[in-house]
Write a protein that holds these residues in place. Structure first.
Motif, mmCIF file in Angstrom:
data_model
loop_
_atom_site.group_PDB
_atom_site.id
_atom_site.type_symbol
_atom_site.label_atom_id
_atom_site.label_comp_id
_atom_site.label_asym_id
_atom_site.label_seq_id
_atom_site.Cartn_x
_atom_site.Cartn_y
_atom_site.Cartn_z
ATOM 1 N N THR A 158 0.834 -1.208 0.000
ATOM 2 C CA THR A 158 0.000 0.000 0.000
ATOM 3 C C THR A 158 0.866 1.253 0.000
ATOM 4 O OG1 THR A 158 -1.814 -1.112 1.151
ATOM 5 C CG2 THR A 158 -1.749 1.289 1.287
ATOM 6 N N LEU A 159 1.909 1.253 0.821
ATOM 7 C CA LEU A 159 2.821 2.402 0.852
ATOM 8 C C LEU A 159 3.502 2.582 -0.502
ATOM 9 C CD1 LEU A 159 4.467 1.882 4.369
ATOM 10 C CD2 LEU A 159 2.687 3.529 3.748
ATOM 11 N N GLY A 160 3.889 1.474 -1.131
ATOM 12 C CA GLY A 160 4.488 1.549 -2.461
ATOM 13 C C GLY A 160 3.520 2.096 -3.491
ATOM 14 N N ALA A 161 2.281 1.612 -3.445
ATOM 15 C CA ALA A 161 1.257 2.100 -4.368
ATOM 16 C C ALA A 161 0.987 3.580 -4.146
ATOM 17 C CB ALA A 161 -0.024 1.292 -4.199
ATOM 18 N N MET A 162 1.048 4.006 -2.882
ATOM 19 C CA MET A 162 0.771 5.392 -2.528
ATOM 20 C C MET A 162 1.821 6.343 -3.100
ATOM 21 S SD MET A 162 0.173 6.871 1.303
ATOM 22 C CE MET A 162 -1.008 5.553 1.603
ATOM 23 N N VAL A 163 3.088 5.952 -3.003
ATOM 24 C CA VAL A 163 4.170 6.799 -3.524
ATOM 25 C C VAL A 163 4.019 6.975 -5.029
ATOM 26 C CG1 VAL A 163 6.658 7.001 -3.846
ATOM 27 C CG2 VAL A 163 5.757 6.188 -1.666
ATOM 28 N N ALA A 164 3.753 5.879 -5.741
ATOM 29 C CA ALA A 164 3.573 5.970 -7.187
ATOM 30 C C ALA A 164 2.354 6.805 -7.544
ATOM 31 C CB ALA A 164 3.458 4.566 -7.786
ATOM 32 N N SER A 165 1.267 6.602 -6.800
ATOM 33 C CA SER A 165 0.032 7.328 -7.086
ATOM 34 C C SER A 165 0.190 8.823 -6.854
ATOM 35 C CB SER A 165 -1.105 6.778 -6.216
ATOM 36 O OG SER A 165 -2.298 7.486 -6.428
ATOM 37 N N VAL A 213 7.771 7.228 8.131
ATOM 38 C CA VAL A 213 8.768 7.759 7.180
ATOM 39 C C VAL A 213 8.084 8.337 5.946
ATOM 40 C CG1 VAL A 213 10.670 7.128 5.641
ATOM 41 C CG2 VAL A 213 10.619 6.242 7.977
ATOM 42 N N ILE A 214 7.133 7.593 5.385
ATOM 43 C CA ILE A 214 6.425 8.059 4.182
ATOM 44 C C ILE A 214 5.605 9.302 4.501
ATOM 45 C CG2 ILE A 214 4.683 7.459 2.458
ATOM 46 C CD1 ILE A 214 7.333 6.033 2.044
ATOM 47 N N TRP A 215 4.926 9.306 5.656
ATOM 48 C CA TRP A 215 4.157 10.493 6.060
ATOM 49 C C TRP A 215 5.079 11.700 6.169
ATOM 50 C CZ3 TRP A 215 4.718 13.567 10.431
ATOM 51 C CH2 TRP A 215 3.706 14.517 10.636
ATOM 52 N N TYR A 216 6.221 11.538 6.798
ATOM 53 C CA TYR A 216 7.169 12.636 6.963
ATOM 54 C C TYR A 216 7.725 13.074 5.607
ATOM 55 C CZ TYR A 216 11.183 15.297 8.661
ATOM 56 O OH TYR A 216 12.102 16.293 8.892
ATOM 57 N N PHE A 242 6.324 12.989 2.606
ATOM 58 C CA PHE A 242 5.358 13.788 1.855
ATOM 59 C C PHE A 242 5.144 15.169 2.473
ATOM 60 C CE2 PHE A 242 3.412 9.713 0.098
ATOM 61 C CZ PHE A 242 3.952 9.917 -1.165
ATOM 62 N N LYS A 243 5.253 15.269 3.772
ATOM 63 C CA LYS A 243 4.905 16.509 4.453
ATOM 64 C C LYS A 243 6.072 17.495 4.549
ATOM 65 C CE LYS A 243 2.082 18.097 8.314
ATOM 66 N NZ LYS A 243 1.024 18.581 7.437
ATOM 67 N N TYR A 244 7.302 16.971 4.710
ATOM 68 C CA TYR A 244 8.399 17.870 5.052
ATOM 69 C C TYR A 244 9.624 17.828 4.131
ATOM 70 C CZ TYR A 244 5.882 18.429 9.455
ATOM 71 O OH TYR A 244 4.929 18.704 10.389
ATOM 72 N N THR A 245 9.771 16.796 3.308
ATOM 73 C CA THR A 245 10.994 16.699 2.517
ATOM 74 C C THR A 245 10.820 17.287 1.118
ATOM 75 O OG1 THR A 245 10.539 14.516 1.565
ATOM 76 C CG2 THR A 245 11.580 14.569 3.746
ATOM 77 N N ARG A 246 11.936 17.642 0.532
ATOM 78 C CA ARG A 246 11.942 18.208 -0.827
ATOM 79 C C ARG A 246 11.426 17.190 -1.828
ATOM 80 N NH1 ARG A 246 15.342 22.227 -3.256
ATOM 81 N NH2 ARG A 246 15.616 21.903 -5.493
ATOM 82 N N LEU A 247 11.887 15.926 -1.687
ATOM 83 C CA LEU A 247 11.444 14.875 -2.603
ATOM 84 C C LEU A 247 9.943 14.681 -2.514
ATOM 85 C CD1 LEU A 247 11.926 12.546 -4.579
ATOM 86 C CD2 LEU A 247 12.425 11.076 -2.606
ATOM 87 N N GLY A 248 9.419 14.623 -1.289
ATOM 88 C CA GLY A 248 7.978 14.431 -1.115
ATOM 89 C C GLY A 248 7.170 15.552 -1.726
ATOM 90 N N ALA A 297 -6.588 -0.929 -3.774
ATOM 91 C CA ALA A 297 -7.825 -0.453 -3.140
ATOM 92 C C ALA A 297 -7.529 0.272 -1.829
ATOM 93 C CB ALA A 297 -8.764 -1.626 -2.888
ATOM 94 N N THR A 298 -6.626 -0.272 -1.021
ATOM 95 C CA THR A 298 -6.330 0.357 0.267
ATOM 96 C C THR A 298 -5.636 1.703 0.096
ATOM 97 O OG1 THR A 298 -4.333 -1.035 0.392
ATOM 98 C CG2 THR A 298 -6.267 -1.766 1.636
ATOM 99 N N GLN A 299 -4.785 1.826 -0.924
ATOM 100 C CA GLN A 299 -4.151 3.133 -1.146
ATOM 101 C C GLN A 299 -5.154 4.143 -1.680
ATOM 102 O OE1 GLN A 299 -3.011 5.215 -3.763
ATOM 103 N NE2 GLN A 299 -3.969 4.084 -5.468
ATOM 104 N N ALA A 300 -6.150 3.676 -2.432
ATOM 105 C CA ALA A 300 -7.206 4.579 -2.894
ATOM 106 C C ALA A 300 -8.048 5.067 -1.719
ATOM 107 C CB ALA A 300 -8.082 3.881 -3.929
ATOM 108 N N ILE A 301 -8.335 4.157 -0.780
ATOM 109 C CA ILE A 301 -9.068 4.551 0.423
ATOM 110 C C ILE A 301 -8.259 5.556 1.238
ATOM 111 C CG2 ILE A 301 -9.945 3.706 2.640
ATOM 112 C CD1 ILE A 301 -10.579 1.047 1.205
ATOM 113 N N ALA A 302 -6.933 5.335 1.290
ATOM 114 C CA ALA A 302 -6.058 6.213 2.071
ATOM 115 C C ALA A 302 -5.958 7.608 1.487
ATOM 116 C CB ALA A 302 -4.661 5.607 2.163
ATOM 117 N N ALA A 303 -6.142 7.740 0.179
ATOM 118 C CA ALA A 303 -6.093 9.045 -0.500
ATOM 119 C C ALA A 303 -4.792 9.798 -0.190
ATOM 120 C CB ALA A 303 -7.304 9.897 -0.117
ATOM 121 N N GLY A 304 -3.683 9.061 -0.204
ATOM 122 C CA GLY A 304 -2.375 9.689 -0.014
ATOM 123 C C GLY A 304 -1.942 9.841 1.429
ATOM 124 N N ASN A 305 -2.763 9.395 2.373
ATOM 125 C CA ASN A 305 -2.423 9.496 3.794
ATOM 126 C C ASN A 305 -1.875 8.154 4.271
ATOM 127 O OD1 ASN A 305 -2.622 9.470 6.719
ATOM 128 N ND2 ASN A 305 -3.874 11.311 6.543
#
Length: 318
Positions: A31-38, A168-171, A173-179, A243-251
């Motif tokens: 799910t985390l992998g799908a989220m990063v790509a999405s 790590v993924i939450w951080y 997206f929220k605070y890093t240049r790459l995210g 499906a779970t990453q779609a439910i998460a909507a990037g969170n």
């Protein structure tokens, strides 16, 4: 009535919740992998195939090197390679991401069994390979706490890695240049390119991260969850992760909760196999619950959109 009693008894067992985290781990990592790509604007449909190839490579490499760590690194590298193959087709050759992903999934399904047969002569599972497994971790002090210690301590190392990666993924997206670059590219590639962000490079990086995380999920399946490779062992978890990453909507936190919902249902299904409920329905239950959850989520999103449109229309009339 007997079924209800079985469910209540199951929910009172610490081992049930231990199994929930265990069952959720591969879905959470994927799910985390799908989220990063999405978030980068590229859906990684090849999650199922990436996980399967990584699971296979992890077993083979660990068997031939007699090192669980090298086997794990091989699985992760395999995920990286498969995701970059998808990136090449989608970003370089401009092919359809869905068709390319499905093609890789189909290739993985047959290709892993073909290579397994060439190596061992077996078609179903790698029972003859002396593959190794990654260790479990006992948490000091926590293991001595009644009930909580039984639930939270003693998990596979990749289970704890998955929970840490949520933060790590939450951080990222929220605070890093790459995210921030990944989010900008996913929201508006043209606007991102206009301010100097290399759109294709960011998408390559996002798909690479997606492949690495999915490779970890594959390694967990064959080097922790089961301890060998078998045909179709991913059992649709890659598609569930979409499906779970779609439910998460990037969170990432919501993604973890959605994955734990699948783990809860999977654990419940395992514990209810001796009940009077038909086995086929029990096996269907984890996937059915996720489909229902996704359907409810889509209905809520659609309802929210309609309300916004109605407010906008009312504002124009006034």
């Amino acid at each position: 009535m007997d079924v209800l009693q079985d469910i209540i008894r199951t929910l009172s067992l610490p081992d049930f919740y231990f199994a929930m985290f265990r069952s959720a781990t591969p879905v959470l990592l994927t799910t985390l992998g799908a989220m990063v790509a999405s978030r980068a604007g590229t859906n990684n449909i090849a999650l199922e195939g990436t996980m399967l190839i990584s699971a296979f490579v992890g077993v083979v490499v660990s068997a031939f090197t007699q090192s669980a760590l090298i086997g794990f690194l091989g699985a992760v590298f395999a995920g990286f390679v498969v995701s970059n193959i998808l990136a090449y087709f989608v970003l370089k050759l401009n092919s359809n991401s869905v068709i390319s992903g499905i093609a890789l999934n189909t290739f993985a399904s047959g290709g892993t069994i073909f290579v397994l047969y060439l190596i061992t002569g077996e078609k179903g599972a790698s029972t003859s390979l002396p593959s190794l497994t990654l260790p479990s971790v006992t948490i000091p002090f926590v293991k001595d706490i009644p009930v909580i210690g039984q639930v939270l301590s003693g998990h596979h190392v990749l289970t704890y890695a998955g929970l840490i990666l949520v933060a790590v993924i939450w951080y990222m997206f929220k605070y890093t240049r790459l995210g921030m670059h990944i989010r900008a590219v996913g929201e508006s590639p043209d606007a991102a390119e206009s301010v100097g962000i290399p759109v294709k490079r960011v998408k390559y990086i996002a798909l690479s991260i997606s492949g690495i995380l999915t490779g970890m999920a594959g390694a967990f399946l064959s080097m922790g969850y089961v301890g060998l490779f078998s045909s179709g062992m991913t059992a649709g978890r890659g598609y569930i992760a979409l499906a779970t990453q779609a439910i998460a909507a990037g969170n990432a936190v919501v993604g973890m909760l959605a994955s734990l919902l699948f783990g809860f249902c999977q654990s419940m299904a395992n514990y209810l196999q001796s009940s009077s409920i038909p086995l086929q329905f029990i096996q269907l239950m984890p996937y059915l619950i996720i489909i229902i959850a996704y359907t409810v989520y889509c209905a809520m999103v659609e309802n929210r959109k309609k309300k916004k449109q109605m407010k906008a229309a009312a504002g124009k009339q006034t």
